[in-house]
Design a protein around this motif. Structure first.
Motif, PDB file in Angstrom:
ATOM      1  N   GLY A   1      -2.574   2.949  -9.519  1.00 16.52           N
ATOM      2  CA  GLY A   1      -1.871   2.245  -8.809  1.00 16.52           C
ATOM      3  C   GLY A   1      -1.567   3.079  -7.994  1.00 16.52           C
ATOM      4  N   GLN A   2      -0.889   4.489  -8.091  1.00 18.68           N
ATOM      5  CA  GLN A   2      -0.452   5.160  -7.125  1.00 18.68           C
ATOM      6  C   GLN A   2      -1.161   5.436  -5.843  1.00 18.68           C
ATOM      7  OE1 GLN A   2       0.931   9.133  -9.191  1.00 18.68           O
ATOM      8  NE2 GLN A   2       3.084   8.066  -9.925  1.00 18.68           N
ATOM      9  N   MET A   3      -2.587   6.017  -6.327  1.00 21.74           N
ATOM     10  CA  MET A   3      -3.228   5.841  -5.101  1.00 21.74           C
ATOM     11  C   MET A   3      -3.754   4.506  -4.226  1.00 21.74           C
ATOM     12  SD  MET A   3      -7.579   7.291  -5.838  1.00 21.74           S
ATOM     13  CE  MET A   3      -6.947   8.455  -6.811  1.00 21.74           C
ATOM     14  N   LEU A   4      -3.693   3.509  -5.094  1.00 21.57           N
ATOM     15  CA  LEU A   4      -4.004   1.885  -3.915  1.00 21.57           C
ATOM     16  C   LEU A   4      -2.986   2.221  -3.061  1.00 21.57           C
ATOM     17  CD1 LEU A   4      -4.680  -0.334  -6.779  1.00 21.57           C
ATOM     18  CD2 LEU A   4      -6.189   0.807  -4.960  1.00 21.57           C
ATOM     19  N   GLU A   5      -0.653   2.548  -3.733  1.00 20.38           N
ATOM     20  CA  GLU A   5      -0.333   2.355  -2.466  1.00 20.38           C
ATOM     21  C   GLU A   5      -0.236   2.478  -1.758  1.00 20.38           C
ATOM     22  OE1 GLU A   5       3.719   2.826  -4.503  1.00 20.38           O
ATOM     23  OE2 GLU A   5       2.911   2.636  -6.223  1.00 20.38           O
ATOM     24  N   GLN A   6      -1.320   3.920  -1.276  1.00 18.04           N
ATOM     25  CA  GLN A   6      -1.257   3.888   0.048  1.00 18.04           C
ATOM     26  C   GLN A   6      -2.718   4.473   0.605  1.00 18.04           C
ATOM     27  OE1 GLN A   6       1.320   7.326   0.922  1.00 18.04           O
ATOM     28  NE2 GLN A   6       1.710   6.435  -1.927  1.00 18.04           N
ATOM     29  N   ILE A   7      -3.746   3.745  -0.137  1.00 20.30           N
ATOM     30  CA  ILE A   7      -4.543   3.061   1.009  1.00 20.30           C
ATOM     31  C   ILE A   7      -4.673   1.478   1.476  1.00 20.30           C
ATOM     32  CG2 ILE A   7      -6.738   2.404   0.260  1.00 20.30           C
ATOM     33  CD1 ILE A   7      -7.229   4.493  -2.017  1.00 20.30           C
ATOM     34  N   LEU A   8      -3.690   0.821   0.065  1.00 21.32           N
ATOM     35  CA  LEU A   8      -4.149  -0.673  -0.042  1.00 21.32           C
ATOM     36  C   LEU A   8      -2.506  -1.080   1.334  1.00 21.32           C
ATOM     37  CD1 LEU A   8      -5.124  -2.426  -3.260  1.00 21.32           C
ATOM     38  CD2 LEU A   8      -5.805  -2.620  -0.871  1.00 21.32           C
ATOM     39  N   HIS A   9      -1.666   0.348   2.083  1.00 22.61           N
ATOM     40  CA  HIS A   9      -0.839  -0.454   3.407  1.00 22.61           C
ATOM     41  C   HIS A   9      -1.584  -0.492   4.394  1.00 22.61           C
ATOM     42  CE1 HIS A   9      -1.641   3.782   4.374  1.00 22.61           C
ATOM     43  NE2 HIS A   9      -0.874   3.587   5.786  1.00 22.61           N
ATOM     44  N   ASN A  10      -3.194  -0.243   4.492  1.00 22.40           N
ATOM     45  CA  ASN A  10      -3.673  -0.222   5.866  1.00 22.40           C
ATOM     46  C   ASN A  10      -4.266  -1.721   5.689  1.00 22.40           C
ATOM     47  OD1 ASN A  10      -5.832   0.037   7.955  1.00 22.40           O
ATOM     48  ND2 ASN A  10      -5.713   2.065   8.206  1.00 22.40           N
ATOM     49  N   GLU A  11      -3.441  -2.721   6.784  1.00 21.18           N
ATOM     50  CA  GLU A  11      -4.487  -3.337   6.019  1.00 21.18           C
ATOM     51  C   GLU A  11      -6.304  -4.182   6.461  1.00 21.18           C
ATOM     52  OE1 GLU A  11      -3.964  -6.708   9.683  1.00 21.18           O
ATOM     53  OE2 GLU A  11      -2.795  -4.512  10.910  1.00 21.18           O
ATOM     54  N   ASP A  12      -6.282  -2.732   7.655  1.00 21.57           N
ATOM     55  CA  ASP A  12      -8.249  -3.005   6.995  1.00 21.57           C
ATOM     56  C   ASP A  12      -8.399  -2.530   6.040  1.00 21.57           C
ATOM     57  OD1 ASP A  12      -8.217  -3.252  10.031  1.00 21.57           O
ATOM     58  OD2 ASP A  12      -7.368  -0.978  10.373  1.00 21.57           O
ATOM     59  N   HIS A  13      -7.739  -2.400   4.873  1.00 17.26           N
ATOM     60  CA  HIS A  13      -8.677  -1.831   3.867  1.00 17.26           C
ATOM     61  C   HIS A  13      -8.066  -3.022   2.843  1.00 17.26           C
ATOM     62  CE1 HIS A  13      -8.754   2.285   5.396  1.00 17.26           C
ATOM     63  NE2 HIS A  13      -7.854   2.540   5.189  1.00 17.26           N
ATOM     64  N   SER A  14      -7.881  -4.166   2.578  1.00 24.11           N
ATOM     65  CA  SER A  14      -8.109  -5.313   1.657  1.00 24.11           C
ATOM     66  C   SER A  14      -8.800  -6.043   2.222  1.00 24.11           C
ATOM     67  CB  SER A  14      -6.635  -5.888   2.166  1.00 24.11           C
ATOM     68  OG  SER A  14      -5.266  -5.172   2.445  1.00 24.11           O
ATOM     69  N   ASP A  15      -9.409  -6.423   3.453  1.00 27.76           N
ATOM     70  CA  ASP A  15     -10.727  -7.402   2.589  1.00 27.76           C
ATOM     71  C   ASP A  15     -11.669  -6.353   2.170  1.00 27.76           C
ATOM     72  OD1 ASP A  15      -9.515  -9.567   3.586  1.00 27.76           O
ATOM     73  OD2 ASP A  15      -9.597  -8.711   5.593  1.00 27.76           O
ATOM     74  N   PRO A  16     -11.742  -5.378   2.143  1.00 24.82           N
ATOM     75  CA  PRO A  16     -13.740  -4.733   2.004  1.00 24.82           C
ATOM     76  C   PRO A  16     -12.732  -4.208   0.542  1.00 24.82           C
ATOM     77  CG  PRO A  16     -12.468  -3.405   3.995  1.00 24.82           C
ATOM     78  CD  PRO A  16     -11.621  -4.168   3.495  1.00 24.82           C
ATOM     79  N   PHE A  17     -11.508  -3.521  -0.169  1.00 32.05           N
ATOM     80  CA  PHE A  17     -11.439  -3.962  -1.589  1.00 32.05           C
ATOM     81  C   PHE A  17     -11.225  -4.768  -2.175  1.00 32.05           C
ATOM     82  CE2 PHE A  17      -7.955  -3.537  -4.764  1.00 32.05           C
ATOM     83  CZ  PHE A  17      -8.282  -2.274  -4.751  1.00 32.05           C
ATOM     84  N   VAL A  18     -11.676  -5.813  -1.952  1.00 34.77           N
ATOM     85  CA  VAL A  18     -11.545  -7.265  -2.874  1.00 34.77           C
ATOM     86  C   VAL A  18     -13.033  -7.795  -2.541  1.00 34.77           C
ATOM     87  CG1 VAL A  18     -11.239  -9.683  -2.001  1.00 34.77           C
ATOM     88  CG2 VAL A  18      -8.608  -7.838  -2.015  1.00 34.77           C
ATOM     89  N   GLU A  19     -13.539  -7.377  -1.549  1.00 34.24           N
ATOM     90  CA  GLU A  19     -14.750  -7.775  -1.323  1.00 34.24           C
ATOM     91  C   GLU A  19     -15.464  -6.884  -2.695  1.00 34.24           C
ATOM     92  OE1 GLU A  19     -16.118  -7.564   2.430  1.00 34.24           O
ATOM     93  OE2 GLU A  19     -15.029  -9.422   3.515  1.00 34.24           O
ATOM     94  N   ALA A  20     -15.003  -5.762  -2.490  1.00 35.40           N
ATOM     95  CA  ALA A  20     -16.307  -4.550  -3.792  1.00 35.40           C
ATOM     96  C   ALA A  20     -15.721  -4.834  -4.655  1.00 35.40           C
ATOM     97  CB  ALA A  20     -15.714  -3.277  -3.596  1.00 35.40           C
ATOM     98  N   GLY A  21     -14.536  -6.444  -5.763  1.00 34.63           N
ATOM     99  CA  GLY A  21     -13.611  -6.483  -6.651  1.00 34.63           C
ATOM    100  C   GLY A  21     -13.017  -5.895  -7.410  1.00 34.63           C
ATOM    101  N   GLY A  22     -11.833  -5.187  -6.133  1.00 32.82           N
ATOM    102  CA  GLY A  22     -10.906  -4.224  -6.246  1.00 32.82           C
ATOM    103  C   GLY A  22      -9.731  -4.989  -7.106  1.00 32.82           C
ATOM    104  N   LEU A  23     -10.154  -6.019  -6.188  1.00 35.12           N
ATOM    105  CA  LEU A  23      -8.730  -7.450  -7.201  1.00 35.12           C
ATOM    106  C   LEU A  23      -9.059  -7.987  -8.128  1.00 35.12           C
ATOM    107  CD1 LEU A  23      -6.198  -9.337  -6.890  1.00 35.12           C
ATOM    108  CD2 LEU A  23      -7.263 -10.973  -5.569  1.00 35.12           C
ATOM    109  N   ASP A  24     -10.353  -8.110  -9.280  1.00 32.84           N
ATOM    110  CA  ASP A  24     -10.574  -8.424 -10.463  1.00 32.84           C
ATOM    111  C   ASP A  24     -10.496  -7.493 -11.187  1.00 32.84           C
ATOM    112  OD1 ASP A  24     -12.158 -10.380  -9.503  1.00 32.84           O
ATOM    113  OD2 ASP A  24     -13.610  -9.707  -8.984  1.00 32.84           O
ATOM    114  N   ALA A  25     -10.749  -6.177 -10.351  1.00 33.75           N
ATOM    115  CA  ALA A  25     -10.216  -4.983 -11.375  1.00 33.75           C
ATOM    116  C   ALA A  25      -8.689  -4.566 -11.753  1.00 33.75           C
ATOM    117  CB  ALA A  25     -10.383  -3.581 -10.882  1.00 33.75           C
ATOM    118  N   ILE A  26      -7.617  -4.705 -10.559  1.00 35.00           N
ATOM    119  CA  ILE A  26      -6.416  -4.988 -11.139  1.00 35.00           C
ATOM    120  C   ILE A  26      -6.181  -5.940 -11.949  1.00 35.00           C
ATOM    121  CG2 ILE A  26      -4.205  -5.445  -9.988  1.00 35.00           C
ATOM    122  CD1 ILE A  26      -4.674  -4.593  -7.235  1.00 35.00           C
ATOM    123  N   LEU A  27      -6.825  -7.383 -11.586  1.00 35.88           N
ATOM    124  CA  LEU A  27      -6.107  -8.288 -12.928  1.00 35.88           C
ATOM    125  C   LEU A  27      -6.327  -7.931 -13.846  1.00 35.88           C
ATOM    126  CD1 LEU A  27      -6.616 -11.732 -10.578  1.00 35.88           C
ATOM    127  CD2 LEU A  27      -4.731 -10.245 -11.643  1.00 35.88           C
TER     128      LEU A  27
END
Length: 659
Positions: free
Chosen positions: A239-265
């Motif tokens: 959770g703390q790691m994602l706070e630092q990574i996802l503040h950059n908007e360029d990382h959001s779409d690759p994270f979701v496409e890799a299945g990151g949102l599913d992992a959070i849920l």
């Protein structure tokens, strides 16, 4: 090989001096300062550094951390030396230190077992060295081939690096590593897919660990206290790691496409204890209706990560995933509700036909006595498992509904910032909210929220409810002093132990570390409104003071002791307020009462959606044809109106209005 202390200190001093000198060289224009690049090209220094990195067990993690810092400083100050680092074997030695002996073999790097010493300075230096090794195109290709990221991230979900075994990942270290990974992805775009894949797979591995733990807890397996502590820290790390990574908007779409949102849920429901542990946890909270039900601040970290994604990612994709997740969880909730009624022998006649989520009467059979007074028979354990599963699903639905509201608000905000509420992008995601599938989800949520809140009100307005509460609040004497609590410290900073119930006027007599298990024999609320537990070592708080109210200690077991050995130690004071444990049925009602917040947030976000749509309506040519903004507004208003009317048409509401 064994090193004597004096030799270890001498090596530490030498490497430390070299690090300082080379760092000064990178910031100084003087030609008298020796060049770090030229010195590193000498075989003597290269061999010495490879010797240290190749035998970390002998030289220690602190010396290896200094070596890694020296390497990154030299390469950052002189990128031309990166080629020599790779060619000479220095890079391979570093990667071997991180990944083990199979760097060049086709092993499954995604199941990496961390071998790094549990030294925070070394873990912190790893991303900097990887970034420096990737300064050149050839260097980045070598790093891409080696793929060191699974081995690095495995550190953050391994018991060796977690409390109570090690404190190396505390004090914002995971946030620092997250910042380092963000810099790697920004400066070396070719590594971004690899980093994202490793990050998401690591999170899915944490989800697997959580599911295995829940299965064991529901089977009442023993010795799982540390396992639950580990899982709490794993989730908090990412959770703390994602706070630092996802503040950059360029990382959001690759994270979701890799299945990151599913992992959070998938991760959040696993953070809640299960079986009797969950019932104990919520029973012992100072205020079940508002306190954090997950173990620590992980819920906030995951929510912040989701909001960052919602602000930068495609809203249509977000809504599709949220609708699918809510649909699955609502189906699970419906099944658990039927199991709960069956376990307690409650007739389903009171439920409305074809409304499996109608929660009326769901708590009817739950005992009206505290959990420590209930005999742990096999029958009760079965009932406790059903009740725990139902309440956990309810809390999960609350969290998901809040996320859905946040996604809608974020979409509205992006449309407003774009200057139009009905552009092409807005049309696509707002069409999702007009589909029958979304309307069904909102109908189910409304049915569950409204009926659950009415069930909570029904329990709290029973004839004997006030009597039970008054008895609980006034309870004192031998019965109250026989209650024992088993506590787990869940705050990363640990818990300060004081010699009295007050915080400002009492002295600190020690500290408890995160993950520590301790027994308490008294509790009360002090003059600041903070619930305090008394242990053999002193008093600790349930929550921190202030706005955040971060959890410090949580109860994982409670029982009534036959011994009075600690009763004489409990001192009375005019400033203490007794805080006894409520009955199990009242606790369940308090959990259901939490749904009021998510219910209001959902309809508030839909109202904002309607207001934005009305403001975007063309004044001269109002149309409600399919796909138009008018049709979207009408559909949203109709959906909200039907559910609000159903709420007011409930029999208790009608009777109250008539009276």
């Amino acid at each position: 090989r064994q090193l004597c202390s004096s030799r270890r200190v001498l090596l530490f001093s030498i490497v430390n001096c070299l690090t300082v000198v080379f760092h000064q060289e990178s910031t100084s224009s003087s030609s008298l300062t020796p060049s770090g690049g030229s010195q590193l090209r000498k075989p003597e220094l290269s061999d010495a550094l490879m010797e240290i990195m190749g035998n970390v067990d002998s030289y220690g993690g602190v010396l290896a951390a200094l070596t890694a810092s020296l390497l990154s400083d030299v390469m950052n100050s002189d990128p031309h030396v990166v080629h020599h680092v790779h060619k000479s074997g220095l890079a391979n030695s570093f990667l071997t230190m991180l990944m083990g002996k199979n760097v060049d073999k086709d092993t499954d790097k995604n199941q990496a077992i961390p071998i790094l010493p549990a030294v925070p300075e070394l873990i912190m230096a790893i991303p900097n060295v990887i970034a420096a090794l990737s300064l050149t195109e050839d260097g980045a290709a070598e790093v891409l081939k080696a793929n060191p990221f699974p081995a690095l991230l495995a550190v953050f979900y391994h018991p060796r690096y977690s409390m109570p075994n090690s404190s190396c990942l505390l004090n914002e270290l995971t946030a620092i590593v997250g910042t380092g990974l963000d810099e790697i992805m920004r400066h070396v775009p070719t590594l971004r897919p690899q980093v994202m894949t490793a990050l998401v797979r690591a999170m899915h591995r944490v989800v697997e660990i959580g599911r295995e733990l829940v299965d064991k807890e529901e089977l009442q397996a023993e010795c799982l206290e540390n396992d639950r502590t580990y899982l709490m820290q794993y989730a908090l790390n990412f959770g703390q790691m994602l706070e630092q990574i996802l503040h950059n908007e360029d990382h959001s779409d690759p994270f979701v496409e890799a299945g990151g949102l599913d992992a959070i849920l998938d991760l959040f429901p696993l953070l809640l204890p299960s079986h009797t542990d969950f019932l104990t946890h919520i029973s012992c909270l100072s205020c079940t209706s508002v306190c954090t039900l997950s173990h620590s601040t992980t819920e906030d970290s995951l929510t912040v990560a989701f909001k960052s994604i919602a602000l930068h990612c495609n809203t249509e994709k977000m809504l599709d995933k949220m609708i699918l997740s809510l649909d699955n969880k609502l189906n699970e909730l419906e099944k658990s509700q039927l199991d709960l009624k069956e376990a307690f022998g409650v007739s389903t006649v009171s439920s409305k036909p074809n409304d499996g989520l109608y929660a009326g009467g769901v708590l009817e059979g739950v005992p009206r006595i505290p959990i420590y007074d209930i005999k742990r028979t096999p029958e009760f354990l079965k009932q406790a498992n059903a009740l725990s599963r139902y309440l956990r699903h309810s809390v999960t639905i609350q969290w998901l509904a809040n996320l859905l509201s946040g996604a809608i608000r974020a979409g509205c905000q992006r449309g407003q910032d774009g200057g139009s509420g009905w552009g092409r992008t807005e049309r696509e995601w707002k069409k999702v909210l007009s589909t029958p599938k979304f309307e069904i989800i909102v109908d189910k949520l409304s049915m569950f929220h409204q009926s659950a809140l009415m069930e909570s009100c029904r329990i709290r307005t029973e004839k004997d409810f006030d009597a039970r509460e008054n008895s609980r609040l006034a309870q004192a004497g031998s019965n109250s002093t026989k209650i024992r609590f088993k506590l787990r410290i869940v705050c990363q900073e640990g818990a300060v132990v004081r010699d009295g119930i007050e915080i400002d006027s009492c002295f600190s007599v020690g500290k408890m570390e995160m993950g520590e298990i301790v027994e308490a024999f008294d509790r009360c609320v002090n003059s600041s409104g903070v619930l305090r537990y008394r242990t053999s070592r002193g008093w600790v708080s349930e929550l921190t003071r202030g706005h955040g109210r971060e959890p410090i200690a949580e109860a994982i077991d409670v029982w009534k002791s036959d011994s009075d050995q600690d009763s004489a130690k409990i001192e009375g004071t005019n400033k203490r307020i007794e805080c006894r444990i409520p009955d199990l049925c009242s606790v369940g009602a308090s959990v259901l009462a939490r749904l009021q917040n998510s219910y209001s947030e959902l309809f508030s976000s839909l109202s904002r959606l309607v207001i934005q749509g009305v403001r975007s309506l063309p004044v001269r040519s109002l149309a409600v044809t399919q796909g138009s903004i008018g049709a979207h507004v009408v559909s949203s208003i109709r959906m909200m109106t039907s559910n609000i009317e159903r709420g007011f048409n409930q029999e208790p509401i009608r009777c109250m209005v008539k009276s």
